[in-house]
Design a protein around this motif. Structure first.
Motif, PDB file in Angstrom:
ATOM      1  N   ILE A  75     -39.448  24.300 100.680  1.00 25.37           N
ATOM      2  CA  ILE A  75     -38.666  24.847  99.570  1.00 25.37           C
ATOM      3  C   ILE A  75     -37.200  24.506  99.777  1.00 25.37           C
ATOM      4  O   ILE A  75     -36.595  24.869 100.793  1.00 25.37           O
ATOM      5  CB  ILE A  75     -38.855  26.370  99.452  1.00 25.37           C
ATOM      6  N   TRP A  76     -36.653  23.775  98.820  1.00 24.03           N
ATOM      7  CA  TRP A  76     -35.246  23.425  98.878  1.00 24.03           C
ATOM      8  C   TRP A  76     -34.394  24.589  98.400  1.00 24.03           C
ATOM      9  O   TRP A  76     -34.531  25.043  97.251  1.00 24.03           O
ATOM     10  CB  TRP A  76     -34.955  22.217  97.990  1.00 24.03           C
ATOM     11  N   MET A  77     -33.542  25.070  99.249  1.00 22.93           N
ATOM     12  CA  MET A  77     -32.616  26.126  98.880  1.00 22.93           C
ATOM     13  C   MET A  77     -31.386  25.514  98.217  1.00 22.93           C
ATOM     14  O   MET A  77     -31.024  24.369  98.489  1.00 22.93           O
ATOM     15  CB  MET A  77     -32.214  26.936 100.114  1.00 22.93           C
ATOM     16  N   GLY A  78     -30.741  26.284  97.361  1.00 22.10           N
ATOM     17  CA  GLY A  78     -29.516  25.808  96.733  1.00 22.10           C
ATOM     18  C   GLY A  78     -28.316  26.140  97.594  1.00 22.10           C
ATOM     19  O   GLY A  78     -28.430  26.382  98.797  1.00 22.10           O
ATOM     20  N   MET A  79     -27.146  26.156  96.998  1.00 23.06           N
ATOM     21  CA  MET A  79     -25.955  26.598  97.711  1.00 23.06           C
ATOM     22  C   MET A  79     -26.116  28.077  98.031  1.00 23.06           C
ATOM     23  O   MET A  79     -26.475  28.872  97.151  1.00 23.06           O
ATOM     24  CB  MET A  79     -24.723  26.373  96.838  1.00 23.06           C
ATOM     25  N   LEU A  80     -25.881  28.444  99.275  1.00 23.22           N
ATOM     26  CA  LEU A  80     -26.176  29.804  99.719  1.00 23.22           C
ATOM     27  C   LEU A  80     -24.917  30.595 100.056  1.00 23.22           C
ATOM     28  O   LEU A  80     -23.958  30.057 100.623  1.00 23.22           O
ATOM     29  CB  LEU A  80     -27.077  29.773 100.956  1.00 23.22           C
ATOM     30  N   LYS A  81     -24.958  31.869  99.741  1.00 25.45           N
ATOM     31  CA  LYS A  81     -23.895  32.789 100.130  1.00 25.45           C
ATOM     32  C   LYS A  81     -24.264  33.347 101.505  1.00 25.45           C
ATOM     33  O   LYS A  81     -25.116  34.226 101.622  1.00 25.45           O
ATOM     34  CB  LYS A  81     -23.777  33.921  99.112  1.00 25.45           C
ATOM     35  N   THR A  82     -23.647  32.815 102.546  1.00 27.17           N
ATOM     36  CA  THR A  82     -23.947  33.246 103.907  1.00 27.17           C
ATOM     37  C   THR A  82     -22.663  33.496 104.679  1.00 27.17           C
ATOM     38  O   THR A  82     -21.563  33.244 104.179  1.00 27.17           O
ATOM     39  CB  THR A  82     -24.749  32.161 104.654  1.00 27.17           C
ATOM     40  N   GLU A  83     -22.811  33.965 105.906  1.00 23.65           N
ATOM     41  CA  GLU A  83     -21.653  34.198 106.760  1.00 23.65           C
ATOM     42  C   GLU A  83     -20.879  32.904 107.008  1.00 23.65           C
ATOM     43  O   GLU A  83     -19.655  32.896 107.077  1.00 23.65           O
ATOM     44  CB  GLU A  83     -22.092  34.802 108.095  1.00 23.65           C
ATOM     45  N   ARG A  84     -21.609  31.806 107.133  1.00 25.78           N
ATOM     46  CA  ARG A  84     -20.960  30.520 107.390  1.00 25.78           C
ATOM     47  C   ARG A  84     -20.159  30.057 106.171  1.00 25.78           C
ATOM     48  O   ARG A  84     -19.018  29.589 106.304  1.00 25.78           O
ATOM     49  CB  ARG A  84     -22.004  29.459 107.765  1.00 25.78           C
ATOM     50  N   THR A  85     -20.747  30.174 104.977  1.00 26.50           N
ATOM     51  CA  THR A  85     -20.013  29.754 103.781  1.00 26.50           C
ATOM     52  C   THR A  85     -18.843  30.691 103.496  1.00 26.50           C
ATOM     53  O   THR A  85     -17.813  30.261 102.975  1.00 26.50           O
ATOM     54  CB  THR A  85     -20.940  29.689 102.555  1.00 26.50           C
ATOM     55  N   ASP A  86     -18.984  31.939 103.856  1.00 23.64           N
ATOM     56  CA  ASP A  86     -17.850  32.871 103.710  1.00 23.64           C
ATOM     57  C   ASP A  86     -16.659  32.385 104.536  1.00 23.64           C
ATOM     58  O   ASP A  86     -15.513  32.424 104.078  1.00 23.64           O
ATOM     59  CB  ASP A  86     -18.244  34.280 104.158  1.00 23.64           C
ATOM     60  N   ALA A  87     -16.942  31.936 105.753  1.00 24.28           N
ATOM     61  CA  ALA A  87     -15.879  31.467 106.642  1.00 24.28           C
ATOM     62  C   ALA A  87     -15.239  30.185 106.106  1.00 24.28           C
ATOM     63  O   ALA A  87     -14.021  30.013 106.145  1.00 24.28           O
ATOM     64  CB  ALA A  87     -16.438  31.231 108.047  1.00 24.28           C
ATOM     65  N   VAL A  88     -16.073  29.284 105.598  1.00 19.32           N
ATOM     66  CA  VAL A  88     -15.560  28.026 105.042  1.00 19.32           C
ATOM     67  C   VAL A  88     -14.695  28.296 103.820  1.00 19.32           C
ATOM     68  O   VAL A  88     -13.617  27.721 103.653  1.00 19.32           O
ATOM     69  CB  VAL A  88     -16.735  27.089 104.679  1.00 19.32           C
ATOM     70  N   MET A  89     -15.143  29.197 102.966  1.00 20.40           N
ATOM     71  CA  MET A  89     -14.399  29.517 101.748  1.00 20.40           C
ATOM     72  C   MET A  89     -13.075  30.204 102.061  1.00 20.40           C
ATOM     73  O   MET A  89     -12.070  29.979 101.388  1.00 20.40           O
ATOM     74  CB  MET A  89     -15.246  30.405 100.839  1.00 20.40           C
ATOM     75  N   ALA A  90     -13.094  31.024 103.072  1.00 18.37           N
ATOM     76  CA  ALA A  90     -11.861  31.713 103.456  1.00 18.37           C
ATOM     77  C   ALA A  90     -10.805  30.716 103.940  1.00 18.37           C
ATOM     78  O   ALA A  90      -9.602  30.918 103.735  1.00 18.37           O
ATOM     79  CB  ALA A  90     -12.148  32.742 104.550  1.00 18.37           C
ATOM     80  N   ALA A  91     -11.261  29.617 104.543  1.00 17.90           N
ATOM     81  CA  ALA A  91     -10.335  28.606 105.062  1.00 17.90           C
ATOM     82  C   ALA A  91      -9.780  27.723 103.952  1.00 17.90           C
ATOM     83  O   ALA A  91      -8.639  27.271 104.011  1.00 17.90           O
ATOM     84  CB  ALA A  91     -11.041  27.753 106.111  1.00 17.90           C
ATOM     85  N   GLU A  92     -10.602  27.471 102.917  1.00 23.74           N
ATOM     86  CA  GLU A  92     -10.176  26.614 101.806  1.00 23.74           C
ATOM     87  C   GLU A  92     -10.589  27.235 100.469  1.00 23.74           C
ATOM     88  O   GLU A  92     -11.464  26.701  99.774  1.00 23.74           O
ATOM     89  CB  GLU A  92     -10.785  25.221 101.943  1.00 23.74           C
ATOM     90  N   PRO A  93      -9.994  28.347 100.085  1.00 25.30           N
ATOM     91  CA  PRO A  93     -10.418  29.073  98.884  1.00 25.30           C
ATOM     92  C   PRO A  93     -10.317  28.267  97.591  1.00 25.30           C
ATOM     93  O   PRO A  93     -11.181  28.395  96.716  1.00 25.30           O
ATOM     94  CB  PRO A  93      -9.482  30.288  98.865  1.00 25.30           C
ATOM     95  N   GLU A  94      -9.294  27.452  97.446  1.00 20.34           N
ATOM     96  CA  GLU A  94      -9.133  26.685  96.218  1.00 20.34           C
ATOM     97  C   GLU A  94     -10.230  25.629  96.055  1.00 20.34           C
ATOM     98  O   GLU A  94     -10.712  25.374  94.957  1.00 20.34           O
ATOM     99  CB  GLU A  94      -7.763  26.016  96.192  1.00 20.34           C
ATOM    100  N   LYS A  95     -10.607  25.032  97.162  1.00 17.07           N
ATOM    101  CA  LYS A  95     -11.638  23.992  97.138  1.00 17.07           C
ATOM    102  C   LYS A  95     -12.984  24.557  96.702  1.00 17.07           C
ATOM    103  O   LYS A  95     -13.767  23.879  96.029  1.00 17.07           O
ATOM    104  CB  LYS A  95     -11.757  23.360  98.521  1.00 17.07           C
ATOM    105  N   TYR A  96     -13.241  25.802  97.056  1.00 15.07           N
ATOM    106  CA  TYR A  96     -14.559  26.395  96.797  1.00 15.07           C
ATOM    107  C   TYR A  96     -14.498  27.528  95.772  1.00 15.07           C
ATOM    108  O   TYR A  96     -15.369  28.394  95.746  1.00 15.07           O
ATOM    109  CB  TYR A  96     -15.157  26.924  98.110  1.00 15.07           C
ATOM    110  N   GLU A  97     -13.506  27.501  94.883  1.00 13.85           N
ATOM    111  CA  GLU A  97     -13.309  28.614  93.960  1.00 13.85           C
ATOM    112  C   GLU A  97     -14.475  28.797  92.985  1.00 13.85           C
ATOM    113  O   GLU A  97     -14.716  29.902  92.502  1.00 13.85           O
ATOM    114  CB  GLU A  97     -12.005  28.441  93.184  1.00 13.85           C
ATOM    115  N   ASN A  98     -15.217  27.718  92.693  1.00 16.40           N
ATOM    116  CA  ASN A  98     -16.350  27.816  91.766  1.00 16.40           C
ATOM    117  C   ASN A  98     -17.684  27.967  92.489  1.00 16.40           C
ATOM    118  O   ASN A  98     -18.741  27.995  91.842  1.00 16.40           O
ATOM    119  CB  ASN A  98     -16.401  26.581  90.872  1.00 16.40           C
ATOM    120  N   PHE A  99     -17.621  28.086  93.809  1.00 16.25           N
ATOM    121  CA  PHE A  99     -18.858  28.109  94.603  1.00 16.25           C
ATOM    122  C   PHE A  99     -19.787  29.245  94.201  1.00 16.25           C
ATOM    123  O   PHE A  99     -20.991  29.047  93.989  1.00 16.25           O
ATOM    124  CB  PHE A  99     -18.506  28.217  96.087  1.00 16.25           C
ATOM    125  N   PHE A 100     -19.245  30.450  94.074  1.00 16.65           N
ATOM    126  CA  PHE A 100     -20.097  31.611  93.848  1.00 16.65           C
ATOM    127  C   PHE A 100     -20.748  31.614  92.469  1.00 16.65           C
ATOM    128  O   PHE A 100     -21.739  32.304  92.246  1.00 16.65           O
ATOM    129  CB  PHE A 100     -19.307  32.905  94.079  1.00 16.65           C
TER     130      PHE A 100
END
Length: 286
Positions: free
Chosen positions: A193-218
């Motif tokens: 099963i292919w998962m999509g983009m996931l809201k996880t602890e790791r992505t939270d950390a990445v988004m916190a470092a570059e919020p503008e780059k990932y503003e549409n992620f959620f």
């Protein structure tokens, strides 16, 4: 809630996708074994422990059982399945999710400019899924019932994070196809099963470092629990054996099975943007 709790094993469940998948089963009252190496908070760069996951499963109405296990050690994996057989007498669902993730994975640059340790995803990720499936199949084939799921990614079909990651994900898909051939006479299914983009602890950390780059992620991301819900529905589906061996986009399978995310939304498929699962030949060469 069903009369009998299912016996589920989710590997790599201290955090991330594995934790979310395990919690989804906990919410359905299942007995869920969760593996991981993190025993205390702060021992890993990201938050989460295998014990915390097990505790949350129990709080949700299931029974969480923490199992410290290094999936790079075949003896530890074998002991885990012997424990499950001894304590439960069966295993209904195995979710192969344990994966070696190196910090260099999402760094820019060619694969030879990054750490060679990225190749360890072929050990804990691909090989470890084979080993876990090997022992699970022994239990499931005896009981003539069960489901083995490999958590996969669109990295099987497009360039994503480099060749080691892509090879691991593509290998999991083919593994599910080939295992289905051997398992079918025993009424045991396998799938990827292919998962999509996931809201996880790791992505939270990445988004916190570059919020503008990932503003549409959620707006595009799904919770890890969604995949657990999809696997649960697949196991209960009357068409389980018909689907055995195939690779599915989780969002599409969820829509087919009537599964929504924890926020009530229907996750979207990224097929048009990232590609489709491969079709394997039905030819059999013994």
């Amino acid at each position: 809630m069903r009369k009998q709790s299912r016996i589920v094993l989710v590997t790599g469940a201290s955090r991330g996708a594995g934790k979310g998948i395990a919690l989804a089963f906990g919410s359905e009252g299942d007995i869920v074994y969760v593996t991981g190496r993190t025993q205390s908070e702060g021992a890993a760069p990201l938050p989460g422990t295998v014990y915390a996951t097990a505790e949350e499963i129990t709080k949700r109405g299931g029974q969480g059982i923490a199992a410290i296990c290094d999936h790079n050690d075949d003896a530890q994996v074998q002991a885990l399945f012997e424990r499950i057989q001894r304590e439960q007498g069966r295993l209904d669902i195995l979710v192969n999710n344990a994966t070696h993730i190196h910090d260099d994975l999402i760094k820019p640059g060619a694969f030879w400019s990054k750490s060679l340790e990225l190749a360890n995803i072929l050990n804990v990720g691909l090989r470890s899924s084979y080993v876990a499936s090997y022992y699970a199949a022994k239990i499931m084939s005896e009981n003539r019932s069960g489901l083995i799921v490999n958590t996969g990614s669109f990295g099987s079909s497009c360039y994503m994070h480099g060749p080691a990651y892509g090879a691991q994900k593509a290998g999991l898909d083919k593994m599910a196809w080939d295992m289905a051939h051997d398992l079918r006479p025993y009424n045991v299914a396998s799938a990827a099963i292919w998962m999509g983009m996931l809201k996880t602890e790791r992505t939270d950390a990445v988004m916190a470092a570059e919020p503008e780059k990932y503003e549409n992620f959620f707006d595009l991301a799904e919770s890890p629990e969604f995949t657990g819900r999809v696997i649960s529905a697949l196991y209960e589906s009357s068409s389980l054996m018909e689907k055995s061996g195939y690779t599915f986009v989780g969002a599409e399978l969820g829509q087919e099975l009537g599964v929504k995310d924890i926020d009530g939304k229907q996750p979207i498929s990224h097929r048009d943007m990232l590609g489709s699962p491969l079709s394997f030949s039905a030819a059999v060469v013994e």
